[in-house]
Design a protein around this motif. Sequence first.
Motif, PDB file in Angstrom:
ATOM      1  N   LEU A  18      -4.461  -0.360  -9.355  1.00  0.00           N
ATOM      2  CA  LEU A  18      -5.550  -0.883 -10.175  1.00  0.00           C
ATOM      3  C   LEU A  18      -6.829  -1.029  -9.355  1.00  0.00           C
ATOM      4  O   LEU A  18      -7.903  -0.598  -9.781  1.00  0.00           O
ATOM      5  CB  LEU A  18      -5.148  -2.234 -10.780  1.00  0.00           C
ATOM      6  CG  LEU A  18      -6.198  -2.955 -11.620  1.00  0.00           C
ATOM      7  CD1 LEU A  18      -6.579  -2.130 -12.849  1.00  0.00           C
ATOM      8  CD2 LEU A  18      -5.682  -4.328 -12.022  1.00  0.00           C
ATOM      9  N   ALA A  19      -6.724  -1.619  -8.171  1.00  0.00           N
ATOM     10  CA  ALA A  19      -7.894  -1.801  -7.311  1.00  0.00           C
ATOM     11  C   ALA A  19      -8.438  -0.462  -6.829  1.00  0.00           C
ATOM     12  O   ALA A  19      -9.650  -0.271  -6.735  1.00  0.00           O
ATOM     13  CB  ALA A  19      -7.542  -2.691  -6.121  1.00  0.00           C
ATOM     14  N   SER A  20      -7.555   0.484  -6.544  1.00  0.00           N
ATOM     15  CA  SER A  20      -7.970   1.786  -6.024  1.00  0.00           C
ATOM     16  C   SER A  20      -8.655   2.642  -7.080  1.00  0.00           C
ATOM     17  O   SER A  20      -9.542   3.423  -6.761  1.00  0.00           O
ATOM     18  CB  SER A  20      -6.757   2.548  -5.484  1.00  0.00           C
ATOM     19  OG  SER A  20      -6.170   1.832  -4.435  1.00  0.00           O
ATOM     20  N   GLU A  21      -8.236   2.504  -8.337  1.00  0.00           N
ATOM     21  CA  GLU A  21      -8.798   3.314  -9.415  1.00  0.00           C
ATOM     22  C   GLU A  21     -10.246   2.967  -9.715  1.00  0.00           C
ATOM     23  O   GLU A  21     -11.010   3.829 -10.135  1.00  0.00           O
ATOM     24  CB  GLU A  21      -7.973   3.155 -10.694  1.00  0.00           C
ATOM     25  CG  GLU A  21      -6.649   3.878 -10.636  1.00  0.00           C
ATOM     26  CD  GLU A  21      -5.803   3.636 -11.873  1.00  0.00           C
ATOM     27  OE1 GLU A  21      -6.181   2.804 -12.735  1.00  0.00           O
ATOM     28  OE2 GLU A  21      -4.740   4.278 -11.970  1.00  0.00           O
ATOM     29  N   LYS A  47      -4.500  -5.151  -0.859  1.00  0.00           N
ATOM     30  CA  LYS A  47      -4.137  -3.881  -0.220  1.00  0.00           C
ATOM     31  C   LYS A  47      -5.020  -2.749  -0.742  1.00  0.00           C
ATOM     32  O   LYS A  47      -5.460  -1.888   0.017  1.00  0.00           O
ATOM     33  CB  LYS A  47      -2.662  -3.585  -0.470  1.00  0.00           C
ATOM     34  CG  LYS A  47      -2.141  -2.390   0.294  1.00  0.00           C
ATOM     35  CD  LYS A  47      -0.632  -2.251   0.115  1.00  0.00           C
ATOM     36  CE  LYS A  47      -0.116  -1.061   0.908  1.00  0.00           C
ATOM     37  NZ  LYS A  47       1.328  -0.849   0.659  1.00  0.00           N
ATOM     38  N   GLY A  48      -5.305  -2.763  -2.036  1.00  0.00           N
ATOM     39  CA  GLY A  48      -6.176  -1.750  -2.623  1.00  0.00           C
ATOM     40  C   GLY A  48      -7.591  -1.795  -2.088  1.00  0.00           C
ATOM     41  O   GLY A  48      -8.311  -0.798  -2.115  1.00  0.00           O
ATOM     42  N   TYR A  49      -8.006  -2.946  -1.587  1.00  0.00           N
ATOM     43  CA  TYR A  49      -9.335  -3.091  -0.973  1.00  0.00           C
ATOM     44  C   TYR A  49      -9.268  -3.019   0.553  1.00  0.00           C
ATOM     45  O   TYR A  49     -10.205  -3.392   1.249  1.00  0.00           O
ATOM     46  CB  TYR A  49      -9.994  -4.398  -1.428  1.00  0.00           C
ATOM     47  CG  TYR A  49     -10.435  -4.338  -2.876  1.00  0.00           C
ATOM     48  CD1 TYR A  49     -11.571  -3.622  -3.249  1.00  0.00           C
ATOM     49  CD2 TYR A  49      -9.702  -4.953  -3.874  1.00  0.00           C
ATOM     50  CE1 TYR A  49     -11.967  -3.536  -4.564  1.00  0.00           C
ATOM     51  CE2 TYR A  49     -10.092  -4.871  -5.202  1.00  0.00           C
ATOM     52  CZ  TYR A  49     -11.227  -4.155  -5.540  1.00  0.00           C
ATOM     53  OH  TYR A  49     -11.615  -4.066  -6.863  1.00  0.00           O
TER      54      TYR A  49
END
Length: 142
Positions: A18-21, A47-49
């Motif tokens: 979700l964060a990466s998208e 983790k996505g950030y």
Amino acid sequence: MTRTSRSPEETIAIAEELASEAPARSVYYLEGDLGAGKTTFTKGLAKGYGIDPAIVSSPTFALVNRYSGGTRDVYHIDLYRIENERELVELGLEELEEEGAVLVVEWPEKLGRFALREAVRVQLEMTGENERRITIRSGVPK
């Protein structure tokens, strides 16, 4: 969008995705009962950030934890113990938002008039001992 997680690792992976998208997203409202996986989901967002999820812990008593070192700072905010609007003002949420950091808010229903419409709402529901239904949508908390 609704996803099913059967482990903490899957919950982290869903949040990381979700964060990466859409890394420009700034505000996530995490809704769910105690033990539903809100802090685990926050580990995945961090983790996505680009932040090590191992440093993420529940801010229940601190109210706000700051995680740095990634592409953006992440503030993990737990409003469970907030009892009135004055306490919200003292947290300085507006200043955190102006910083350009990512805000992850547990118990967002306590925000009242401070709720932001552009937030991503994440509902975590326990459907089994290790299973969670994760529903992701936009809007303000109920």
